[in-house]
Design a protein around this motif. Structure first.
Motif, short mmCIF file in Angstrom:
data_model
loop_
_atom_site.label_atom_id
_atom_site.label_comp_id
_atom_site.label_asym_id
_atom_site.label_seq_id
_atom_site.Cartn_x
_atom_site.Cartn_y
_atom_site.Cartn_z
N GLN A 65 0.85 -1.19 0.00
CA GLN A 65 0.00 0.00 0.00
C GLN A 65 0.89 1.24 0.00
N ILE A 142 -3.32 12.62 -4.02
CA ILE A 142 -3.86 11.34 -3.56
C ILE A 142 -4.50 10.56 -4.72
N ASP A 143 -5.32 11.24 -5.50
CA ASP A 143 -5.99 10.56 -6.62
C ASP A 143 -4.98 10.05 -7.64
N LEU A 146 -3.33 6.83 -6.12
CA LEU A 146 -4.25 5.70 -6.09
C LEU A 146 -4.54 5.16 -7.49
N ASP A 152 -7.00 1.27 -3.33
CA ASP A 152 -8.16 2.02 -2.84
C ASP A 152 -7.80 3.00 -1.73
N GLN A 153 -6.68 2.72 -1.04
CA GLN A 153 -6.28 3.56 0.08
C GLN A 153 -4.77 3.76 0.07
N GLU A 175 -15.24 12.80 1.71
CA GLU A 175 -15.11 11.54 0.97
C GLU A 175 -13.67 11.02 0.94
N TYR A 176 -12.70 11.93 1.18
CA TYR A 176 -11.30 11.51 1.17
C TYR A 176 -10.89 10.81 2.45
N LYS A 178 -12.05 8.16 3.60
CA LYS A 178 -12.03 6.72 3.34
C LYS A 178 -10.82 6.30 2.49
N LYS A 179 -10.16 7.27 1.87
CA LYS A 179 -9.01 6.94 1.04
C LYS A 179 -7.70 6.88 1.83
N SER A 181 -5.85 5.25 5.10
CA SER A 181 -5.95 4.20 6.11
C SER A 181 -5.48 4.68 7.47
#
Length: 386
Positions: A65, A142-143, A146, A152-153, A175-176, A178-179, A181
């Motif tokens: 990850q 971040i996007d 990923l 996903d994270q 919403e971020y 959840k991205k 951990s």
């Protein structure tokens, strides 16, 4: 003396490097990492408003990850590697983690835009603060990671302002949450109510300093390789008095801990720091030093137009639901224990809180013995939450 130093530091306008110091070109992030036997990728991340951000990836552990590291005020990605093999980024890469290191707009790696020039379009290019770093830079970064890794994270590590922007992101773009951990917040700066008094005194002078900058057409504060930075390096390198003077001034600003910031390394650090930011960003910092953790105050008239309120809205910390680990030094004059405790009570998902003995604000990324007090904690948290 410290008040005079801080005020003078901000009052001296930017100009090319001084002849007092030879203009040795320091190694960049890529050169440092390669020197220690690691391979690296560089990417350009373009934000929704057109800023081009340099993103570094230390390759070799792509199955894991991703871990994103974000720097603090006036800093850059370099801060995570200039300690060499014992630095946080290289230590994690050697331990098998997939390390990505970001940069926020305005530092030496991010003076680029799809349309604007930082030197020719000063008003437009430098019209940002840490608010845009949290709402535009960080989600773009971040996007990108990923999507590139098909994960996903990611896990995140921030230092100082590098945590503030995650809290802004989680507050305004929930919403971020959840991205991510886990966010390992090293010396987080959010509530700035227990700074030394001379910081507050400097903050009261900021309107005059800001007007001085604006009158001179200066929008970039403390850029890399400026005359002022070269002068500071020259003073600190003087054998008779330089190190002692500089380490005492640094101790009064961020907390005293000379054992972790030896003379040879201080000279290295000053080749990479400061890296510049916008006048508006400094203004936003001084605002929260004097008031709540809120969006930028433009004055009543503009506030009503932008926010539909006479005062700027506060960032909603309870919206930050990502797991957060808070690490604070008991000798840190900028991220103080009372301020971090307040943050701890406001965050809904603090999974770890730890006070580290004697650490000042810089020790979390520059300390000589990071391998003993920071790296093991970070590894344990990554193993538990990745």
């Amino acid at each position: 003396m410290i008040l005079i130093f801080l005020s003078c530091l901000l009052l001296i306008p930017n100009s090319p490097g001084s002849a007092l110091c030879p203009r040795n070109i320091p190694q960049d992030f890529n050169q440092i990492v390669v020197q220690y036997g690691r391979e690296i990728e560089e990417f350009d991340v373009v934000t929704d408003d057109g800023y081009i951000l340099k993103l570094f990836h230390i390759t070799g552990n792509e199955s894991k990850q991703p871990v994103l590291l974000m720097h603090g005020l006036f800093d850059s990605a370099d801060t995570f590697v200039i300690r060499g093999k014992s630095s946080l980024a290289l230590s994690l890469a050697e331990a098998g983690y997939d390390v990505w290191v970001g940069n926020s707009r305005g530092n030496k790696y991010c003076r680029r835009h799809v349309k604007l020039s930082p030197d020719l379009d000063k008003k437009e290019f430098w019209d940002f603060s840490f608010h845009e770093m949290g709402t535009l830079d960080l989600p773009a970064t971040i996007d990108f990671i990923l999507e590139k890794t098909s994960k996903d994270q990611l896990s995140a590590i921030g230092h100082s302002q590098g945590n503030m922007i995650f809290f802004i992101l989680g507050s305004l773009k929930p919403e971020y949450n959840k991205k991510i951990s886990i966010l390992m917040a090293l010396a987080p700066c959010v509530h700035l109510k227990h700074f030394p008094q001379y910081y507050t005194m400097t903050a009261t002078l900021w309107p005059l300093i800001s007007a001085w900058y604006e009158g001179l057409g200066v929008e970039e504060v403390l850029p890399n390789r400026s005359a002022l930075v070269e002068l500071v390096k020259f003073i600190c390198k003087q054998e008779m008095f330089g190190y002692e003077f500089c380490i005492n001034v640094i101790g009064a600003i961020i907390g005293d801990d000379p054992e972790e910031l030896e003379a040879d390394f201080l000279n290295v650090a000053l080749e990479h720091f400061p890296c510049g930011t916008s006048r508006k960003n400094v203004e936003h910092f001084y605002q929260i030093l004097m008031g709540p953790f809120a969006q930028l105050d433009y004055g009543m008239i503009k506030n009503r137009r932008l926010y539909k309120s006479s005062s700027p809205p506060k960032y909603k910390i309870p919206n930050v639901t990502m797991p957060v680990a808070l690490l604070v030094g008991n000798n840190d004059l900028q991220s103080t224990i009372p301020d971090v405790k307040r943050l701890k009570h406001e965050l809904p998902n603090v999974v770890y809180y730890h006070v580290l003995d004697r650490l000042n604000h810089a020790d979390f990324v520059w300390g000589r013995h990071m391998q003993d007090y920071i790296v093991p904690v970070v590894k344990d948290l990554l193993n538990k939450f990745s």
